[in-house]
Design an enzyme around this catalytic site. Structure first.
Site, PDB file in Angstrom:
ATOM      1  N   LEU A  60       3.097  12.319  11.646  1.00 19.68           N
ATOM      2  CA  LEU A  60       2.081  11.416  11.120  1.00 19.68           C
ATOM      3  C   LEU A  60       2.495  11.037   9.711  1.00 19.68           C
ATOM      4  O   LEU A  60       3.087  11.852   8.991  1.00 19.68           O
ATOM      5  CB  LEU A  60       0.703  12.100  11.065  1.00 19.68           C
ATOM      6  CG  LEU A  60      -0.024  12.405  12.374  1.00 19.68           C
ATOM      7  CD1 LEU A  60      -1.349  13.110  12.081  1.00 19.68           C
ATOM      8  CD2 LEU A  60      -0.259  11.142  13.190  1.00 19.68           C
ATOM      9  N   ASP A  61       2.172   9.817   9.297  1.00 21.65           N
ATOM     10  CA  ASP A  61       2.443   9.414   7.919  1.00 21.65           C
ATOM     11  C   ASP A  61       1.714  10.330   6.945  1.00 21.65           C
ATOM     12  O   ASP A  61       0.669  10.904   7.268  1.00 21.65           O
ATOM     13  CB  ASP A  61       1.955   7.981   7.682  1.00 21.65           C
ATOM     14  CG  ASP A  61       2.734   6.956   8.485  1.00 21.65           C
ATOM     15  OD1 ASP A  61       3.818   7.288   8.993  1.00 21.65           O
ATOM     16  OD2 ASP A  61       2.234   5.820   8.611  1.00 21.65           O
ATOM     17  N   ARG A  62       2.239  10.418   5.737  1.00 20.08           N
ATOM     18  CA  ARG A  62       1.635  11.245   4.696  1.00 20.08           C
ATOM     19  C   ARG A  62       0.141  10.958   4.535  1.00 20.08           C
ATOM     20  O   ARG A  62      -0.671  11.880   4.421  1.00 20.08           O
ATOM     21  CB  ARG A  62       2.348  10.989   3.361  1.00 20.08           C
ATOM     22  CG  ARG A  62       1.748  11.739   2.162  1.00 20.08           C
ATOM     23  CD  ARG A  62       2.260  11.149   0.852  1.00 20.08           C
ATOM     24  NE  ARG A  62       3.678  11.374   0.693  1.00 20.08           N
ATOM     25  CZ  ARG A  62       4.194  12.379  -0.026  1.00 20.08           C
ATOM     26  NH1 ARG A  62       3.410  13.249  -0.623  1.00 20.08           N
ATOM     27  NH2 ARG A  62       5.504  12.506  -0.137  1.00 20.08           N
ATOM     28  N   ARG A 161      -0.404   0.259  11.662  1.00 19.27           N
ATOM     29  CA  ARG A 161      -0.590  -0.392  10.367  1.00 19.27           C
ATOM     30  C   ARG A 161      -0.028  -1.819  10.388  1.00 19.27           C
ATOM     31  O   ARG A 161      -0.682  -2.767   9.927  1.00 19.27           O
ATOM     32  CB  ARG A 161       0.079   0.443   9.271  1.00 19.27           C
ATOM     33  CG  ARG A 161      -0.568   1.807   9.085  1.00 19.27           C
ATOM     34  CD  ARG A 161       0.293   2.744   8.251  1.00 19.27           C
ATOM     35  NE  ARG A 161       0.514   2.243   6.904  1.00 19.27           N
ATOM     36  CZ  ARG A 161       1.306   2.839   6.015  1.00 19.27           C
ATOM     37  NH1 ARG A 161       1.981   3.948   6.347  1.00 19.27           N
ATOM     38  NH2 ARG A 161       1.448   2.330   4.803  1.00 19.27           N
TER      39      ARG A 161
END
Length: 230
Positions: A60-62, A161
């Protein structure tokens, strides 16, 4: 994050798999940007008697919160690798976006490509890129913001996104693909891995987990009609 705080974020545990609720702002692995702590530094409390720490089955992205899957040993990681590579994992994300999609539900089918730049990189829509498909549904809204359920059918980097921004609905707080949304509403990315379903063993029911809504998204979700009944 203390060991007790990490243990409190375990959503699912068996002999093979762990699913945790990753907080926003915590990178899952070391990156080139800085030397700050990341999740892989913190996993020792999640051994639960095994000789090695669990390892990431995906990423997962930060700044994305929510369901993150880990394998407890090599056999589990191999099986999880098959599930994610074969797009068998059913992932559901919640996002709060600026604007409203052109339809209440639909499929975003736009190829994505990584664009390298001198000062970094980003993903862009490009007909020569990799296949990327996201199913979405509007769950609520207030005229300015919309609460979106997104289900990626593929697993491209930054897929949700980029796809939501591409239909004119950037995610609140997305400084890369939604410039201005941080100043308009919130500086925090409003993207949450709400739930995941894994068909780990074909002879058993799928593994499922659901992550509670993170604190930084509650106000915007309530504005969009969510009733804070997790």
């Amino acid at each position: 994050m203390s060991p007790d705080e990490l243990l409190a974020r375990v959503l699912y545990r068996d002999a093979m798999v762990l699913i945790i609720d990753k907080p926003a702002g915590l990178a899952v692995h070391a990156g080139a940007r800085d030397g700050s702590h990341h999740l892989m530094d913190l996993l020792e409390p999640l051994r639960f008697g095994l000789p090695r720490n669990p390892e990431l089955a995906h990423r997962l992205d930060r700044d994305t919160s929510g369901c993150l899957v880990l394998g407890r040993h090599r056999k589990a990681l191999a099986r999880l690798g098959e599930i994610f590579a074969g797009s068998e994992a059913q992932k559901t994300y919640w996002a709060v976006v600026v604007g409203k999609p052109p339809a209440e539900s639909g499929i975003i089918d736009k190829r994505l490509k990584k664009l390298e730049r001198r000062h970094g990189w980003r993903m862009v829509v490009d007909d020569k890129g990799q296949d990327a498909v996201t199913e979405y549904r509007v769950l609520g809204g207030n005229g300015r913001l919309s609460w979106i359920e997104a289900k990626p059918r593929t697993g491209r980097t930054h897929q949700i996104r980029v796809h939501l921004a591409a239909i004119g609905c950037p995610i609140v707080g997305d400084s890369t693909y939604g410039r201005g949304t941080a100043d308009l509403v919130s500086p925090h990315l409003h993207l949450h891995a709400r739930s995941i379903t894994l068909p780990y063993n074909p002879k058993k029911s799928p593994i499922t987990a659901q992550a509670p809504v993170p604190a930084h998204m509650i106000d915007a979700l309530i504005q969009c009609g969510w009733h804070n009944q997790d």
